[in-house]
Design a protein around this motif. Sequence first.
Motif, PDB file in Angstrom:
ATOM      1  N   LEU A  39       0.828  -1.215   0.000  1.00 51.19           N
ATOM      2  CA  LEU A  39       0.000   0.000   0.000  1.00 51.19           C
ATOM      3  C   LEU A  39       0.859   1.261   0.000  1.00 51.19           C
ATOM      4  CD1 LEU A  39      -2.768  -1.051   2.570  1.00 51.19           C
ATOM      5  CD2 LEU A  39      -3.126  -0.575   0.137  1.00 51.19           C
ATOM      6  N   ILE A  40       1.948   1.228   0.742  1.00 53.26           N
ATOM      7  CA  ILE A  40       2.816   2.410   0.856  1.00 53.26           C
ATOM      8  C   ILE A  40       3.645   2.614  -0.411  1.00 53.26           C
ATOM      9  CG2 ILE A  40       4.801   3.386   2.088  1.00 53.26           C
ATOM     10  CD1 ILE A  40       3.732   1.957   4.623  1.00 53.26           C
ATOM     11  N   GLU A  41       4.228   1.535  -0.901  1.00 54.47           N
ATOM     12  CA  GLU A  41       5.196   1.650  -2.000  1.00 54.47           C
ATOM     13  C   GLU A  41       4.561   1.600  -3.388  1.00 54.47           C
ATOM     14  OE1 GLU A  41       8.000  -1.463  -1.253  1.00 54.47           O
ATOM     15  OE2 GLU A  41       8.533  -0.696   0.736  1.00 54.47           O
ATOM     16  N   GLU A  42       3.530   0.775  -3.552  1.00 52.23           N
ATOM     17  CA  GLU A  42       2.955   0.592  -4.886  1.00 52.23           C
ATOM     18  C   GLU A  42       1.584   1.225  -5.067  1.00 52.23           C
ATOM     19  OE1 GLU A  42       3.268  -3.351  -6.581  1.00 52.23           O
ATOM     20  OE2 GLU A  42       4.815  -3.911  -5.120  1.00 52.23           O
ATOM     21  N   LYS A  43       0.852   1.415  -3.974  1.00 58.31           N
ATOM     22  CA  LYS A  43      -0.517   1.919  -4.087  1.00 58.31           C
ATOM     23  C   LYS A  43      -0.787   3.127  -3.182  1.00 58.31           C
ATOM     24  CE  LYS A  43      -2.453  -0.813  -7.123  1.00 58.31           C
ATOM     25  NZ  LYS A  43      -3.170  -0.272  -8.326  1.00 58.31           N
ATOM     26  N   PRO A  44       0.117   4.110  -3.168  1.00 51.94           N
ATOM     27  CA  PRO A  44      -0.157   5.285  -2.323  1.00 51.94           C
ATOM     28  C   PRO A  44      -1.394   6.047  -2.790  1.00 51.94           C
ATOM     29  CG  PRO A  44       1.687   5.717  -3.799  1.00 51.94           C
ATOM     30  CD  PRO A  44       1.378   4.250  -3.924  1.00 51.94           C
ATOM     31  N   ASP A  45      -1.765   5.867  -4.075  1.00 52.46           N
ATOM     32  CA  ASP A  45      -2.923   6.564  -4.623  1.00 52.46           C
ATOM     33  C   ASP A  45      -4.254   6.060  -4.054  1.00 52.46           C
ATOM     34  OD1 ASP A  45      -2.055   4.243  -6.137  1.00 52.46           O
ATOM     35  OD2 ASP A  45      -3.751   4.615  -7.455  1.00 52.46           O
ATOM     36  N   LEU A  46      -4.232   4.905  -3.362  1.00 53.35           N
ATOM     37  CA  LEU A  46      -5.463   4.410  -2.743  1.00 53.35           C
ATOM     38  C   LEU A  46      -5.801   5.174  -1.466  1.00 53.35           C
ATOM     39  CD1 LEU A  46      -5.277   0.500  -3.094  1.00 53.35           C
ATOM     40  CD2 LEU A  46      -6.625   2.121  -4.445  1.00 53.35           C
ATOM     41  N   HIS A  47      -4.789   5.820  -0.859  1.00 52.49           N
ATOM     42  CA  HIS A  47      -4.986   6.520   0.419  1.00 52.49           C
ATOM     43  C   HIS A  47      -5.673   5.602   1.432  1.00 52.49           C
ATOM     44  CE1 HIS A  47      -3.583  10.396  -0.987  1.00 52.49           C
ATOM     45  NE2 HIS A  47      -4.371  10.316  -2.031  1.00 52.49           N
ATOM     46  N   ALA A  48      -5.148   4.407   1.568  1.00 53.92           N
ATOM     47  CA  ALA A  48      -5.743   3.400   2.443  1.00 53.92           C
ATOM     48  C   ALA A  48      -5.311   3.589   3.889  1.00 53.92           C
ATOM     49  CB  ALA A  48      -5.346   2.008   1.961  1.00 53.92           C
ATOM     50  N   ARG A  49      -6.123   3.094   4.790  1.00 49.83           N
ATOM     51  CA  ARG A  49      -5.727   3.038   6.196  1.00 49.83           C
ATOM     52  C   ARG A  49      -4.626   1.999   6.356  1.00 49.83           C
ATOM     53  NH1 ARG A  49      -8.799   5.253  10.241  1.00 49.83           N
ATOM     54  NH2 ARG A  49     -10.820   6.152   9.726  1.00 49.83           N
ATOM     55  N   LEU A  50      -3.617   2.300   7.162  1.00 50.84           N
ATOM     56  CA  LEU A  50      -2.446   1.433   7.278  1.00 50.84           C
ATOM     57  C   LEU A  50      -2.351   0.687   8.607  1.00 50.84           C
ATOM     58  CD1 LEU A  50       0.213   3.788   5.640  1.00 50.84           C
ATOM     59  CD2 LEU A  50      -1.050   1.916   4.563  1.00 50.84           C
TER      60      LEU A  50
END
Length: 283
Positions: A39-50
Amino acid sequence: MSKQYEFTLDEDDKKYLAEHLHESDQSRNEALKEIRNWLIEEKPDLHARLDDKYILPFLRGSKFNLEKTKTKLTNYYVMRRDRSEWFRNRDPTLPELQELVKLGVFVPLKLSSENRLVVIIRTAAHNPKKHKMEDVFKVGKMVLDVAAMTVERTQIYGIVAIFDMDGVGLAHALQLTPSMIKNAVHAWQNYHCKPKQLEFINAPVHVNVMMNVFKSFMSEKLRKRVKVHFKGTDGLYHNVDRSILPPEYGGDGDDMESLIGYWNRTLLSYREWFADDEQYKAE
C-alpha cells in the motif's frame, strides 16, 4: 507509525482461523507487513488506512490470499471514491440520517448466529417520497462499519443479513435502479466483512422479478447464499435460531426499539471517527 494488532479472541476462534482462513500468528504478521508495504510503496494513490486492524479484515475475507486481498482493497477504496454519495458527509447528527437510523433501516442484533453478526434490514421502513435511497445505503454502511469494528468476530465468521420486505411497494422498487443494485452487490462482495446468508422474509409474490436483477450481478457463491421466504418469517427459523431474534420477529432477544436506540447512540459516539474516515479513498 501504524498501530499493531493484538489478538484478544479465544482459543476456539484461533483454531477456526487456522483451519478455515489460514491465519496464524506468523502468517498474520508476515501478511500484514507485506500488504502494508504494498500500500505504501505501490498503491499510495489508494490513500488506504495502514493500521493492522483495518488491513486484517481484508486478509481474513480473502483467506490470506495476498493477491485477492490486494484486489479487494483496491476495489474497496475505489468504491469509496466512486460512491461518494455513500461515503461523504457521514455525520450521524444530520437530520436526514438520524431519521433513517431511528426508523431502523439497518439494525444489527446483539446476539450472534453461529458467531455471525445478524443484521435486520427493513427494506420498506423509509418513505420513498421523502428519503433518498443513497442515504438509506449510507446509513447501512455507517452502522456496518461500526459493528465490524466493535464486534471483531464479524470479520471472521461473516454476516447474516435478514431483509424484511414487509410493506415493500412499487415506489420502493422504483428506487432500486439496475445500476444501484449492481453497485450494492459490488459493495457486498468487496466489503471487509462477508455476507454468509442473505435471508429475504415477508417476500411478496412478485419479488422474483427484483431478485433476478440482484442475482444477475452476484457471484455464483453469493447466489447460493440467498434464501427467499414467502408468507411471513417461519422459513427463517430453519436458518437462524429463533431465540436471538427480536420479539417483533418471533424471538426472545432485545426488541427493535432498544436495538435502534443502542445503535443510534453508538453511531453518535463515532461522529469524529466518521469525519476523519472521509479522507481514505482512492485518488
